[in-house]
Design an enzyme around this catalytic site. Structure first.
Site, PDB file in Angstrom:
ATOM      1  N   PRO A  85      -4.555  -0.220  18.886  1.00  0.00           N
ATOM      2  CA  PRO A  85      -4.351  -0.677  17.503  1.00  0.00           C
ATOM      3  C   PRO A  85      -4.403   0.435  16.456  1.00  0.00           C
ATOM      4  CG  PRO A  85      -6.520  -1.325  18.300  1.00  0.00           C
ATOM      5  CD  PRO A  85      -5.792  -0.764  19.471  1.00  0.00           C
TER       6      PRO A  85
ATOM      7  N   TYR B 283       3.673   6.425  10.071  1.00  0.00           N
ATOM      8  CA  TYR B 283       2.853   5.277   9.664  1.00  0.00           C
ATOM      9  C   TYR B 283       3.709   4.194   8.995  1.00  0.00           C
ATOM     10  CZ  TYR B 283      -1.394   2.752   8.517  1.00  0.00           C
ATOM     11  OH  TYR B 283      -2.377   1.790   8.463  1.00  0.00           O
TER      12      TYR B 283
ATOM     13  N   HIS C 189       0.842  -1.206   0.000  1.00  0.00           N
ATOM     14  CA  HIS C 189       0.000   0.000   0.000  1.00  0.00           C
ATOM     15  C   HIS C 189       0.872   1.249   0.000  1.00  0.00           C
ATOM     16  CE1 HIS C 189      -4.104  -1.644   1.471  1.00  0.00           C
ATOM     17  NE2 HIS C 189      -3.491  -2.504   0.690  1.00  0.00           N
TER      18      HIS C 189
ATOM     19  N   LYS D 177       0.754  -0.496  15.178  1.00  0.00           N
ATOM     20  CA  LYS D 177       2.169  -0.555  15.564  1.00  0.00           C
ATOM     21  C   LYS D 177       2.561  -1.785  16.375  1.00  0.00           C
ATOM     22  CE  LYS D 177       3.574   3.083  13.534  1.00  0.00           C
ATOM     23  NZ  LYS D 177       3.823   2.640  12.157  1.00  0.00           N
TER      24      LYS D 177
ATOM     25  N   TYR E  96      -9.228   5.370   7.923  1.00  0.00           N
ATOM     26  CA  TYR E  96      -9.436   5.630   9.350  1.00  0.00           C
ATOM     27  C   TYR E  96     -10.456   6.761   9.450  1.00  0.00           C
ATOM     28  CZ  TYR E  96      -5.154   2.969  10.461  1.00  0.00           C
ATOM     29  OH  TYR E  96      -4.206   1.986  10.607  1.00  0.00           O
TER      30      TYR E  96
HETATM   31  C1  PHB Z   1      -6.327  -4.699  10.703  1.00  0.00           C
HETATM   32  O1  PHB Z   1      -6.348  -4.883   9.485  1.00  0.00           O
HETATM   33  O2  PHB Z   1      -6.700  -5.572  11.497  1.00  0.00           O
HETATM   34  C2  PHB Z   1      -5.849  -3.385  11.211  1.00  0.00           C
HETATM   35  C3  PHB Z   1      -5.312  -2.469  10.340  1.00  0.00           C
HETATM   36  C4  PHB Z   1      -4.876  -1.248  10.803  1.00  0.00           C
HETATM   37  C5  PHB Z   1      -4.979  -0.945  12.148  1.00  0.00           C
HETATM   38  C6  PHB Z   1      -5.501  -1.865  13.032  1.00  0.00           C
HETATM   39  C7  PHB Z   1      -5.935  -3.098  12.571  1.00  0.00           C
HETATM   40  O3  PHB Z   1      -4.553   0.273  12.584  1.00  0.00           O
END
Ligand code: PHB
Ligand code: APR
Length: 393
Positions: A293, A384, A72, A297, A201
């Site tokens: 989450p 990130y 990505h 990280k 997000y």
């Molecule tokens: C996930 O795909 O489970 C996932 C992706 C990004 C995050 C948290 C979980 O920040």
């Protein structure tokens, strides 16, 4: 029994450390409390930083990730009905992230250890650590009713947040820092095409939402929920309706829904233990720190600890560089606190904390500012994709 490095825990930290050391000819034994199936049953985040990808390649366990993982180059933030893309690659000097589930990383590492003939003892009961302030540490555990002693040069505590290693450190030599957040994440896995090619997000007045994926046909979505909620309170219909309500209109309209194949609620916590080395015992990964989450990280911090410990143990055991042992905590903690900061910041600007209108306006101003300024976008991008690892010299 005897080995050079006793590794407690067969999660990604323990398995990756074990395999890297094996490639250097350093002998390890892994002790794991659960069964392999139990370890593989845990569903966790799926975004790998560039450094994690590079380390998995260095360990020779990247073939399937390179084939099946999705690279990505960007990530999106949605708020106030808008969606803003952060061009990770352009803003970070060419770095990207790879979407590949932690379960798959763990499976690849287990396969590699088995193929290499490494010793892993699953369902090891009552693991206890002894004499790690001396130069003859050992670990005891019970297997089939028998107590076994494992003598070693060093112990790597890779046994997660609830493990025994951190709790074995003397209370007067360890300090912990913690923040518990007043909400949880309800996660759903479904066999549907992801709503977008990149992660989204979302900040919404109804609460946070995240659109993620495992593959072209497998989606992973989350919504912020109350800590009192039970999975049974959330029918698939309620989940999809809530997710749709928290996304910008065009994204909501594109959402493909289907039956959930996994649904679970997780709390959010920030936690750091200092130091991470106690004599010949090292804490690695979730044993030493937890991040919420938001920012993905957790696994990546575990990988950067492993990177540091691997090089320190390699130089210590093969070149006699025992001076490096005392540097482990400092090297890890400098990077950990910055990842803690980023995860805390992402959590702070994206979730609904209260009904306080001022705080909500501040979140929107912050998102508007960060996504609207090149400096702001660069800050998000470089965190990130993952901050650089310190060299071990
Ligand atoms: C996930 O795909 O489970 C996932 C992706 C990004 C995050 C948290 C979980 O920040
Ligand atoms: N004895 C032996 N093994 C134990 C013990 C014990 N007393 N306690 C726990 N374990 C095992 C657990 O069963 C688990 O398999 O240690 C392992 C720790 O694995 P993880 O919790 O996955 O931790 P880690 O390997 O550091 O991986 C970090 O996991 O939680 C996520 O976000 C986190 O993605 C990150 C990754």
């Amino acid at each position: 029994m005897k080995t050079q490095v006793a590794i407690i825990g067969a999660g990604p930290s323990g398995l990756l450390l074990g395999h890297l050391l094996h490639l250097q000819g350093i002998d390890t034994v892994i002790l794991e409390a659960k069964s392999p199936d139990y370890v593989l049953g845990r569903i966790r985040a799926g975004v790998l930083e560039q450094g994690t990808v590079d380390l998995l390649r260095e360990a020779g366990v990247a073939a399937r990730m390179d084939r099946e993982g999705q690279v990505h180059e960007g990530v999106a933030f949605s708020f106030a009905g808008r969606q803003e893309r952060i061009d990770l690659k352009a803003l970070s000097g060419g770095k990207t992230v790879t979407v590949y589930g932690q379960t798959e990383v763990t499976r690849d590492l287990m396969d590699a250890r088995r193929a290499a003939g490494g010793v892993s003892i699953y369902e090891a009961q009552d693991v206890a650590l002894h004499d790690f302030y001396s130069d003859k540490p050992y670990v005891t555990f019970v297997r089939d009713g028998q107590t076994i002693e494992l003598h070693c040069d060093y112990i790597a505590g890779c046994d997660g947040f609830h493990g025994i290693s951190r709790r074995s450190a003397p209370a007067d030599r360890i300090r912990t820092f913690e923040r518990v957040y007043p909400f949880g994440w309800l996660g759903v896995l479904s066999r549907t095409p992801p709503v977008a090619h990149e992660l989204i997000y979302a900040n919404h007045e109804r609460g946070f939402a995240l659109c993620s994926m495992r593959s072209e046909q497998l989606s992973r979505y989350y919504v912020q929920c109350s800590l009192d909620d039970k999975v049974e309170d959330w029918s698939d219909q309620r989940f999809w309706d809530e997710l749709r309500a928290r996304l910008p209109q065009a994204t909501a309209a594109a959402l493909v829904t289907g039956p959930s194949i996994e649904k679970s609620i997780a709390p959010l916590r920030s936690f750091v233990a200092e130091p991470m080395q106690f004599g010949r015992l090292f804490l690695v990964g979730d044993a030493a720190h937890i991040v919420p989450p938001t920012g993905a990280k957790g696994l990546n911090l575990a990988a950067s600890d492993v990177h540091a410990l691997y090089h320190i143990l390699r130089k210590t055991l093969l070149q006699g560089r025992t001076d490096l042992v005392a540097q482990y905590s400092g090297i890890c903690l400098r990077r950990i606190w910055k990842a803690e900061r980023f995860s805390w910041w992402m959590t702070s600007v994206l979730h609904r904390f209260s009904d306080d209108g001022f705080s909500q306006r501040m979140q929107l101003a912050e998102l508007d500012y960060y996504t609207g300024s090149e400096a702001g976008r660069t800050t998000i991008a470089e965190n990130y994709v993952g901050l650089p690892y310190e060299p071990i010299e």
